[in-house]
Motif scaffolding. Sequence first.
Motif, PDB file in Angstrom:
ATOM      1  N   UNK A  91       0.849  -1.011  -0.026  1.00  0.00           N
ATOM      2  CA  UNK A  91       0.109  -0.028   0.239  1.00  0.00           C
ATOM      3  C   UNK A  91       0.837   1.163   0.524  1.00  0.00           C
ATOM      4  N   UNK A  92       2.305   1.519   0.724  1.00  0.00           N
ATOM      5  CA  UNK A  92       2.763   2.636   1.146  1.00  0.00           C
ATOM      6  C   UNK A  92       4.123   2.257   1.511  1.00  0.00           C
ATOM      7  N   UNK A  93       4.906   3.289   1.696  1.00  0.00           N
ATOM      8  CA  UNK A  93       6.047   3.027   1.505  1.00  0.00           C
ATOM      9  C   UNK A  93       6.702   4.238   2.552  1.00  0.00           C
ATOM     10  N   UNK A  94       7.535   4.292   3.969  1.00  0.00           N
ATOM     11  CA  UNK A  94       7.460   5.130   4.674  1.00  0.00           C
ATOM     12  C   UNK A  94       8.804   5.001   5.684  1.00  0.00           C
ATOM     13  N   UNK A  95       9.667   6.697   5.176  1.00  0.00           N
ATOM     14  CA  UNK A  95      10.456   6.940   5.757  1.00  0.00           C
ATOM     15  C   UNK A  95      10.460   8.207   6.901  1.00  0.00           C
ATOM     16  N   UNK A  96      11.719   7.858   7.825  1.00  0.00           N
ATOM     17  CA  UNK A  96      12.101   8.973   9.009  1.00  0.00           C
ATOM     18  C   UNK A  96      13.450   8.986   8.355  1.00  0.00           C
ATOM     19  N   UNK A  97      12.542  10.442   8.784  1.00  0.00           N
ATOM     20  CA  UNK A  97      13.221  12.157   8.017  1.00  0.00           C
ATOM     21  C   UNK A  97      14.204  12.699   9.423  1.00  0.00           C
ATOM     22  N   UNK A  98      15.023  12.852   9.106  1.00  0.00           N
ATOM     23  CA  UNK A  98      15.800  14.356  10.450  1.00  0.00           C
ATOM     24  C   UNK A  98      14.982  15.055  10.379  1.00  0.00           C
ATOM     25  N   UNK A  99      14.808  16.005   9.249  1.00  0.00           N
ATOM     26  CA  UNK A  99      13.801  17.122   9.857  1.00  0.00           C
ATOM     27  C   UNK A  99      12.118  17.138   9.232  1.00  0.00           C
ATOM     28  N   UNK A 100      12.409  16.410   8.650  1.00  0.00           N
ATOM     29  CA  UNK A 100      10.622  16.575   8.806  1.00  0.00           C
ATOM     30  C   UNK A 100      10.138  14.846   9.694  1.00  0.00           C
ATOM     31  N   UNK A 101      10.535  14.268   9.966  1.00  0.00           N
ATOM     32  CA  UNK A 101       9.628  13.230  10.719  1.00  0.00           C
ATOM     33  C   UNK A 101       9.428  11.945   9.822  1.00  0.00           C
ATOM     34  N   UNK A 102       8.487  11.859   9.353  1.00  0.00           N
ATOM     35  CA  UNK A 102       7.568  10.315   9.338  1.00  0.00           C
ATOM     36  C   UNK A 102       7.306  11.243   7.305  1.00  0.00           C
ATOM     37  N   UNK A 103       7.392  10.170   6.491  1.00  0.00           N
ATOM     38  CA  UNK A 103       7.486  10.820   4.917  1.00  0.00           C
ATOM     39  C   UNK A 103       6.756   8.919   3.836  1.00  0.00           C
ATOM     40  N   UNK A 104       5.282   9.355   4.183  1.00  0.00           N
ATOM     41  CA  UNK A 104       4.983   8.414   3.400  1.00  0.00           C
ATOM     42  C   UNK A 104       3.757   8.611   2.016  1.00  0.00           C
ATOM     43  N   UNK A 105       4.460   7.506   1.386  1.00  0.00           N
ATOM     44  CA  UNK A 105       4.313   7.370  -0.211  1.00  0.00           C
ATOM     45  C   UNK A 105       3.540   6.199  -0.838  1.00  0.00           C
TER      46      UNK A 105
END
Length: 166
Positions: A91-105
């Motif tokens: 369904x999706x991909x989620x990464x943790x970004x040091x500036x924005x926190x969780x980014x989901x696509x």
Amino acid sequence: MEKKNKILEILMDSEEPIKGKELAEKIGVSRQMIIQYISKLKTEGHKIASTRDGYILEREKGIRKMIAVKHSSNEIEDELFSIVNAGGTVLDVIVEHPLYGEIKGRIDVKTVNDVIKFMSLLKTTHATPLLELSEGIHIHTIEVKDEKTFEEVKKAIKKYLILDLS
């Protein structure tokens, strides 16, 4: 709000995403008004997803679980094929970004053809996969029909699996 309710009815009757332009033509409003109506429906609690293929009313068709994996961009295609061939939908991909926190696509791949289409878009748009923002570590929400199928998905991608979040 008759037009807003008509949009909801159209989405409820469809199993596939519907482009905003198509909704606008069916309802007789501008594309911008569709965006506003969709936003209003979302604030009312309707689970409408905005995908690359259009809007879709989310319906769970089984069990949803999250898995954490790690691999390179060169292994995306193999990972996706492995999951769908084992009976899963990514369904999706989620990464943790040091500036924005969780980014989901959104990914929304459930068939081999979906994987081919996704990979083609990835290549032709020259977009940077989200996993490159997190040294290859990312989370997927996987939908399967039952627990047995989820175990098959995990076996199929065990070389990438770093954590079972279910």
